[in-house]
Design a protein around this motif. Structure first.
Motif, short mmCIF file in Angstrom:
data_model
loop_
_atom_site.label_atom_id
_atom_site.label_comp_id
_atom_site.label_asym_id
_atom_site.label_seq_id
_atom_site.Cartn_x
_atom_site.Cartn_y
_atom_site.Cartn_z
N MET A 175 -4.64 5.44 2.50
CA MET A 175 -3.61 4.57 1.89
C MET A 175 -4.37 3.95 0.85
N GLU A 176 -3.61 3.56 -0.37
CA GLU A 176 -4.12 3.13 -1.72
C GLU A 176 -3.51 2.00 -2.02
N TYR A 177 -3.92 1.04 -2.73
CA TYR A 177 -3.13 0.09 -3.49
C TYR A 177 -2.15 0.54 -4.32
N LYS A 178 -0.85 -0.02 -4.29
CA LYS A 178 0.21 0.37 -5.26
C LYS A 178 0.48 -0.75 -6.10
N GLU A 179 0.88 -1.94 -5.60
CA GLU A 179 1.41 -3.24 -6.33
C GLU A 179 1.44 -4.31 -5.40
N HIS A 180 1.69 -5.46 -6.29
CA HIS A 180 2.10 -6.65 -5.47
C HIS A 180 3.58 -6.84 -5.56
N SER A 181 4.27 -7.42 -4.61
CA SER A 181 5.78 -7.67 -4.52
C SER A 181 6.02 -8.66 -3.94
N ASN A 208 5.72 2.95 1.41
CA ASN A 208 5.30 1.60 0.85
C ASN A 208 5.21 0.67 2.03
N THR A 255 5.53 9.71 3.13
CA THR A 255 4.97 9.05 1.91
C THR A 255 5.86 7.65 2.17
N MET A 283 0.78 -1.31 0.11
CA MET A 283 -0.23 -0.08 -0.02
C MET A 283 0.92 1.21 -0.05
N LEU A 284 0.46 2.13 -0.69
CA LEU A 284 1.08 3.56 -0.79
C LEU A 284 0.57 4.34 0.48
N GLU A 291 0.17 7.65 2.83
CA GLU A 291 0.61 9.14 3.22
C GLU A 291 0.03 9.69 4.58
#
Length: 754
Positions: free
Chosen positions: A727-733, A702, A700, A662-663, A665
């Motif tokens: 918070m908002e979804y950024k990516e899967h890692s 992740n 900010t 999640m990103l 802030e």
């Protein structure tokens, strides 16, 4: 209007004759005709003039209207203050406390849950009359989890009272509420409450308002005594001392200023004049020329500066001890704007959302905003703020957001949860209508214009829970409750997790969601179990692996035969597709009609990886060879061959688990920056940015979603409630090796338990 016009014609005829004809000559028929013609010609202008004469009719009623909100930090005494206001204005005839012994609870807290917990959850709208002025009051919640209620209330107000506690001072929520008032450009008064408490210090609070809230502010009152000696107030504008007598402080007695306070009163009045003259040129001129400043001049200057949002006058008192409430009401009339003095904008949908200023008069086309919905005994109750025009019972109105035309069946004025029927309401008023199906934030017009009021700022939900009803047969009531809460509250979202099949509710925090689960139980009699939602992990492979699998089954009758050969490999990073299947067979080793079945088999196998049973992403499957049987080969045989082939080669392709990142802030006061940054590192977060915004730090980062549960509570305790985050979804890692081992072991343990 017509009546007025009719009466003007004879008067016009008379004036026309007295001006045009001389006493000696009698008017000829031609002159009469001509005269009559000219009279008609004049009457058009006169109708316009009559309209001018008529304007003060609504102008006066608009000037005698105030729409105000009362907002503050938790437990600063907002609801208690509203209760006193209603008592003094004659709306209620006895006073009940918020957590009173009599168990009645304050008038504005109408839900059982509110009376039990002693907090305000929904904004209740109420109107009252004070000195021939009509005041609409919206009581707003103070908890962070209900900020949408506060924002909706501020959206429709023209002015507000910010209540501060004389002991607690400017607290975290006061800062949040003040930030919201700034965003919606609401002029405000401050009221320092609880002067009867031990340790009350209004001057300390005033300095905090200047430093923490950056208010340009000064007191317009001085208290006579503090704590248990608090007796009354001195008004610095009118230079009068006010005492409150009677069992509930209803008798306000004005006297001369006590001799021992004259020095401090002179000093504080000078401070008030200095502060206002910094932002008001007219007063500054008089002040610099050392002219004596009269009470009326000072009052006008404070009003001008307050409406321009350059100054915040500070009132004092103790709502619980019934002192200082009436002068505060006078202050609302004197210093807060009426609906015409505030500029409201609408967005014209026909001109690509161009901003249009609404004059806010009852003469224009109807524009009204639905700012709150409630499920009443008689169906949905919609609160409307009328910005322009007139709304009447029985009129047809158009919902601009959906384009539906509806009739207004019943128009009421609300007093917490009691209502009074009215026939019509004009611009500036707050009313409620029944039987109108809409969502909150919809705009209604009379159809002649296509305006929407600016969309309200709805924060994204930050917390999710999985809920399900305990008994299967209460599913209908359960979904009815969730639908209603979604319509009422834009920050409450409901979704279905396609993988686990659970109902997921999302909202602004744990308290927010707990209260909705509690309301489902109380209002719909549905018991719901709440669980931690399953995080949507994914799996992927990291290297190429070959497969060669023969599926052969012979047990009498037609058998099953299918052989597939090929390889799997990861897709290049950043690829838009998550799954790719390619057929590279040359010739007819496998008949082409079986290829779709093979693809289907691989897709099905990729739906749950063998590590933790989550879907496999970023994978490319290439079919290079195979074999078929003239009789035994079938679609099913090849589909099963593909599924087993995938499982056979999957572990050889070095699979890894991906987790959602999640990103996040964060906005926290600078003094808590170190603690918060340390906590993010502890949660395996990576800080990617750190900026300064006034007294706040904006961080900010992740952070893995799996480590973010319960974060809102943790952040509040770390920052004394002053921090906020989105918070908002950024990516899967990929996850680290130790986390992967842990997840795989947990999955295996669950599997064996089942």
């Amino acid at each position: 209007m017509v009546r007025f016009q009719r009466s003007t014609v004879p008067r016009l005829l008379y004036t026309f004759y007295s001006n045009k004809t001389t006493p000696s000559s009698s008017p000829s028929p031609a002159a009469l005709l001509l005269g009559n013609f000219e009279v008609r010609h004049f009457s058009a202008g006169d109708v316009a003039r009559a309209k001018d004469d008529k304007e003060p009719w609504w102008k006066e009623s608009m000037e005698r209207l105030r729409n105000i909100g009362i907002s503050a930090h938790i437990d600063s005494g907002k609801t208690t203050l509203t209760e006193r206001v209603l008592y003094y204005t004659g709306r209620i005839h006895e006073i009940h406390e918020v957590r009173g012994k009599d168990g009645v609870g304050a008038k504005m807290d109408s839900m059982d849950l509110e009376r039990e917990k002693g907090i305000t959850i929904q904004s209740a709208a109420t109107y009252c009359t004070w000195k021939d002025y009509q005041i609409n009051i919206i009581d707003t919640p103070g908890h962070v989890d209900f900020t949408i209620e506060v924002e909706r209330a501020l959206r429709v107000l023209d002015g507000a009272i910010l209540v501060l506690c004389s002991v607690g001072g400017v607290q975290s929520q006061s800062i949040t509420v003040d930030r919201q008032m700034r965003r919606y450009e609401v002029p405000r008064l401050a009221f320092i409450n609880k002067l009867d408490r031990m340790g009350a210090d209004p001057w300390k609070v005033l300095n905090q308002a200047r430093s923490k809230l950056r208010h340009h502010t000064a007191a317009v009152q001085v208290p006579i005594g503090l704590e248990e000696n608090f007796k009354g107030l001195v008004d610095l504008v009118q230079l009068k001392a006010y005492y409150f007598h009677g069992s509930s402080g209803e008798k306000v007695v004005a006297e001369e200023i006590p001799a021992d306070l004259e020095a401090i009163v002179a000093e504080k009045r000078r401070e008030l004049i200095e502060t206002v003259s910094e932002v008001d040129d007219k007063l500054a001129e008089a002040f610099l020329n050392d002219e004596p400043i009269s009470s009326a001049d000072l009052e006008e200057a404070v009003r001008r500066a307050t409406i321009a949002r350059k100054f915040v006058p500070v009132f004092m008192g103790s709502a619980f001890k019934n002192k200082g409430v009436q002068p505060l009401l006078d202050g609302v009339l004197s210093y807060l704007p009426c609906p015409i003095e505030v500029s409201n904008y609408a967005l014209d949908q026909t001109k690509n959302e161009e901003k249009v200023t609404l004059p806010g008069t009852p003469d224009g086309p109807l524009v009204a905003l639905a700012f709150k919905l409630e499920e009443g005994r008689f169906g949905q109750l919609t609160y409307l703020r009328v910005y322009e025009g007139v709304i009447r019972k029985g009129d047809f109105i158009v919902n601009v957001n959906t384009g539906k035309k509806i009739k207004v069946p019943r128009l009421v004025r609300m007093h917490s949860n009691d209502m009074e029927d009215i026939q019509e309401a004009h611009a500036g008023q707050i009313v409620a209508v029944f039987g109108v199906d809409c969502a909150s934030g919809d705009t209604f017009t009379n159809g002649s214009v296509k305006y929407t009021m600016t969309s309200m700022n709805v924060p994204e939900p930050v917390m999710s829970l999985a809920v399900q009803p305990v008994s299967k047969d209460s599913g209908g009531q359960f979904s009815k409750a969730l639908n209603r809460f979604q319509r009422e509250d834009p920050t409450f979202r409901v979704g279905l997790d396609p993988e686990s099949g659970q109902t997921i509710i999302s909202g602004m925090g744990e308290l927010h969601l707990d209260i909705y689960v509690e309301r489902i139980r109380r209002e719909y009699k549905v018991d719901a179990t709440v669980g931690k939602p399953r995080v949507n992990f994914r799996e992927t492979i990291t290297q190429r692996a070959e497969f060669d699998y023969l599926h052969k089954k012979q047990s009498g009758g037609q058998g099953q035969y299918g052989r597939v050969c090929g390889y799997v490999e990861p897709l290049p990073p950043g690829s838009p597709i998550k799954f790719e299947f390619e057929n590279m067979i040359v010739g007819q080793a496998i008949p082409s009609n079986f290829i779709p079945a093979i693809e289907k088999g691989f897709k099905e196998a990729a739906n749950s990886g063998s590590l933790i049973g989550h879907p496999v992403e970023n994978i490319r499957i290439v079919l290079t060879d195979g074999a078929s049987h003239a009789v035994d080969s079938s679609e099913l045989a090849f589909k099963l061959a593909a599924i087993y082939a995938f499982r056979q080669c999957y572990n050889a392709a070095r699979p890894v688990i991906l987790e959602p990142i999640m990103l996040v802030e964060l906005k926290v006061p600078t003094e808590f920056q170190g603690t918060v940054a340390g906590d993010i590192n502890k949660r395996k977060g990576v800080i990617v940015g750190n900026d300064q915004d006034g007294d706040d730090s904006v961080i900010t980062a992740n952070v893995p979603l799996n480590n973010m549960f319960g974060y809102s509570t943790a952040l509040r305790s770390m920052t004394q409630g002053k921090g906020e985050f989105t918070m908002e979804y950024k990516e899967h890692s990929p996850v680290s090796q130790d986390v992967q081992m842990q997840l795989v072991n947990t999955h295996k343990a669950n599997k064996t338990a089942e």
